[in-house]
Design an enzyme around this catalytic site. Structure first.
Site, PDB file in Angstrom:
ATOM      1  N   ASP A   1     -49.682  13.969 -16.371  1.00 53.68           N
ATOM      2  CA  ASP A   1     -49.143  14.308 -17.677  1.00 53.68           C
ATOM      3  C   ASP A   1     -49.463  15.762 -18.013  1.00 53.68           C
ATOM      4  O   ASP A   1     -50.584  16.227 -17.786  1.00 53.68           O
ATOM      5  CB  ASP A   1     -49.761  13.375 -18.723  1.00 53.68           C
ATOM      6  CG  ASP A   1     -49.231  13.606 -20.115  1.00 53.68           C
ATOM      7  OD1 ASP A   1     -48.032  13.392 -20.333  1.00 53.68           O
ATOM      8  OD2 ASP A   1     -50.031  13.997 -20.990  1.00 53.68           O
TER       9      ASP A   1
ATOM     10  N   GLU B   1     -45.597  16.276 -14.345  1.00 52.76           N
ATOM     11  CA  GLU B   1     -44.756  16.568 -15.500  1.00 52.76           C
ATOM     12  C   GLU B   1     -44.891  18.076 -15.703  1.00 52.76           C
ATOM     13  O   GLU B   1     -45.944  18.555 -16.143  1.00 52.76           O
ATOM     14  CB  GLU B   1     -45.233  15.814 -16.734  1.00 52.76           C
ATOM     15  CG  GLU B   1     -44.368  16.093 -17.951  1.00 52.76           C
ATOM     16  CD  GLU B   1     -44.894  15.456 -19.224  1.00 52.76           C
ATOM     17  OE1 GLU B   1     -44.073  15.016 -20.055  1.00 52.76           O
ATOM     18  OE2 GLU B   1     -46.134  15.401 -19.393  1.00 52.76           O
TER      19      GLU B   1
END
Length: 701
Positions: free
Chosen positions: A347, A383
């Site tokens: 993330d 990401e």
């Protein structure tokens, strides 16, 4: 109560049970560290760690066994102006705890500073208000089943929330719903296997806590992007813990992985190494802040009271500090070896590579990953954005990394809304985004192709809402992205209009077909194959309720079958799973045609009104090699794409002599399957509005 410890060893960090007791080791900038053994009634036994190697404190505690609850207390300076926040009144969670027990009870007790005076240390004891670690023996009797080891080119990712997947599943026993054991239940596994996906990507399962402001609203952090324990499975997803067996989440998670592996499914974890649940300088002191604030967090050089925040949640992990880097690498290695997962999605990954503020693909974190014999072999997915300087770093990650391709998502959403000037972008994204990944030797598999993910609309909502409807989140619909690139097809939200419902269904079939036939790695948002809706909420991070859970009583069985067919088509044909980039639009390997059957020209590519194209994929030209060296030759395919709102007549182009074509997929049809007769070069076929027809041809080889 106090006791004495033996010297112990500085490695490994954490609480490690051994014959006769447990070794404790923790990194801290404090002047002294004590292990606090906590009994069921809250009584603490303080054991000062007697040895210090640099900033690692350690000691061996005889008689301490598996299941013991513990925390740490530190003595030393409390000086926020220097970024140091030691406070012996705060009972601290071990950053390396393998299992965590208890919740955060927000109040002044969990704050490191005195209410009304941030420069003064709080004297309120946080015991009873904070979670604690459990000493854990993590050995597990793994069944003799090999890991799936799915090649990246063959991977189909299914993004899923552990709880939401089975929280309302009628075939899963009540006591297992919403848990690791529920995901491992035969009914849950059967759906995944029947669908044909190869890998489940689990939303965060590291132990996390809900923010105080959400609890005040009667909500919780459902998604789990608020980690406090990077080694511990989240206790809230454990049937064992819910049954009163503390620490049972570890073996339950391992059993889930074992079951999924036996079914041929990989397990990928969504990990949040960019920040922790301690928030900004006003947040609670739960663990890292009280142990070694400057090591674990990036502090503002001009004023260390405050945190550098490239994540939007108050702090950023200090990925250029050796202790933070060790924490990350030790965690990754632990989940790969002890918990046997297969990969990670990082993330806000650029935060891990911001040593001097800007993103650096040569950052220490990437070097450590590349050199690690365990971590470097896992599936690694980034990401590729955060909110730091130049925060959109798509295409900038090192070789062997894959990336969520946000450009793919945006282009495909806009293309199927019939926006102008996208035909060239559509072709590039469909063919693996070589403009992003091809120049430095990366492969099409660097692109994780996605149209919907947890963060945003589901696919059903993408074609049903023009705007977000996040009122249930308690922020007056201010939260969530306003740029959704969605289209409601004529009515906002639920409707009984059959024409609108048919159009929405066609839009979903067209986008799913695009997703699964594109070069790269497709990722399906779990539930999109069922028609799952969140009723227009595009930021359901705090909705741990039926709004987010899968509604197994209202599934679109026709859509599920169509999705299964697409995944099977992709899996059966290596031409859609290319491991190398094709050489470009002008090469014979790929041929692009107008609806009239002529080769696409520069004028066609540059015409903003072009919304239709035919792609010929030659299954025999320069095929990939299988692992055993055999050529992965395949059938030919002709993909007819019409993003116009009117039907178009397509002429079947001349590709190879006497080629016969069998229509297989037609996304205009309710079933998604073509009813057309076989075709030959020069024949014509109508491609209906906003739809795709896939023609399959034999191969003379």
């Amino acid at each position: 109560m106090t006791a004495r410890a033996l010297p112990g060893t500085p490695f490994p960090l954490g609480a490690t049970p051994e014959p006769g007791g447990t070794n404790f080791a923790v990194a801290s900038a404090a002047d002294g560290v004590a292990v606090c053994l906590v009994d069921a009634d809250g009584t603490e036994t303080h054991v000062v760690l007697p040895e210090r190697d640099g900033e690692i404190w350690h000691g061996f505690l005889p008689g301490v066994r598996h299941g013991q609850t513990y925390g740490y207390r530190t003595t030393g300076p409390y000086d926020p102006n220097r970024g140091v926040r030691c406070n012996p009144a705060k009972l601290l969670l071990d950053p390396y705890a393998k299992a965590i027990d208890g919740l955060v009870r927000f109040g002044p007790e969990v704050l490191g500073y005195a209410v009304g005076n941030q420069e003064t240390a709080s004297t309120l004891d946080s015991a009873g208000h904070v979670p604690l670690g459990l000493v854990m023996d993590t050995s597990f009797d793994w069944r003799d089943s090999p890991r799936p080891h799915i090649a990246t080119a063959d991977t189909v990712i299914y993004e899923v929330h552990v709880k939401g997947f089975t929280a309302a599943h009628p075939s899963v026993p009540d006591e297992l719903r919403g848990t690791y054991a529920g995901l491992a239940h035969e009914a849950a596994v059967a759906h995944l296997v029947d669908l044909g996906v190869t890998s489940v990507e689990l939303l965060p399962v590291h132990h996390n806590v809900s923010e105080g402001f959400l609890i005040d609203r009667g909500l919780s952090n459902y998604w789990g992007y608020n980690t406090i324990g990077f080694f511990a499975p989240h206790a809230g997803y454990s049937a064992e813990v819910q049954a009163g067996r503390r620490g049972g989440q570890v073996a339950e998670f391992q059993a889930m992985v074992d079951t999924l592996h036996r079914a041929g499914l990989e397990v990928i974890l969504d990990v949040v190494f960019n920040h922790t649940a301690e928030g900004n300088h006003l947040g609670p002191t739960l663990s890292h802040r009280g142990l070694h604030n400057p090591a674990y967090y990036r502090l503002r050089p001009d004023d260390p009271r405050y945190y550098v925040d490239t994540t939007g949640v108050g702090n950023s992990l200090n990925a250029d500090n050796p202790f933070s880097l060790q924490l990350i690498m030790d965690s990754l290695r632990y989940w790969l070896t002890e918990m046997r997962v297969d990969g990670f999605r990082f993330d806000l990954a650029p935060t891990l590579a911001r040593e001097d503020g800007a993103f650096d693909r040569m950052a220490a974190f990437f070097d450590l990953v590349a050199q690690d014999p365990v971590v470097s072999r896992a599936k690694l997915i980034a990401e590729p954005w955060d909110i730091g300087p130049g925060g959109y770093d798509l295409g900038q990650f090192p070789a062997l990394w894959s990336e969520w391709n946000g450009s793919y998502r945006d282009v495909m959403r806009d293309f199927w809304r019939s926006h102008d000037g996208l035909i060239d972008d559509f072709a590039r994204r469909f063919c693996g985004s070589s403009d992003l990944y091809g120049a430095d030797g990366r492969r099409p598999t660097a692109s994780i192709n996605l149209i919907t993910v947890h963060d945003g609309f589901t696919m059903a909502d993408l074609v049903s809402y023009n705007g977000k409807h996040n009122d249930a989140n308690g922020e007056d619909n201010r939260d969530g992205n306003d740029d959704n690139r969605s289209w409601n097809c004529g009515a906002e939200g639920p409707t009984t209009d059959p024409d609108i419902l048919d159009l929405r269904a066609r839009q979903r079939r067209a986008m799913l077909t695009t997703l699964f036939l594109s070069f790269g790695v497709p990722m399906l948002l779990g539930g999109d194959e069922l028609g799952r809706t969140q009723r227009g909420n595009n930021n359901a991070y705090c909705q741990d309720n039926p709004l987010s859970w899968y509604d197994w009583s209202a599934t679109d069985k026709q859509l599920t079958e169509f999705t299964r067919t697409l995944i099977a088509l992709r899996g059966a044909h290596p031409v859609f799973r290319r491991r190398r980039f094709l050489t470009g639009v002008a090469a014979e390997e790929l041929r692009w045609f107008t609806p009239g059957g002529a080769r696409m020209t520069d004028a066609d590519w540059n015409d903003p009104a072009t919304r239709s194209v035919a792609l010929y994929v030659d299954g025999a030209d320069d095929p990939d090699l299988a692992d055993d060296g055999t050529l992965l030759t395949d059938d030919d395919f002709l993909i007819l794409v019409n993003a116009w709102w009117e039907p178009l007549d397509f002429a079947v182009p001349e590709t190879r002599p006497d080629q016969a074509w069998t229509p297989t997929i037609d996304t205009y049809e309710p079933t998604g399957f073509s009813l057309a007769a076989p075709l030959s070069p020069g024949d014509h076929i109508t491609v209906h509005p906003r739809s795709i027809i896939v023609l399959q041809g034999g191969n003379p080889s």
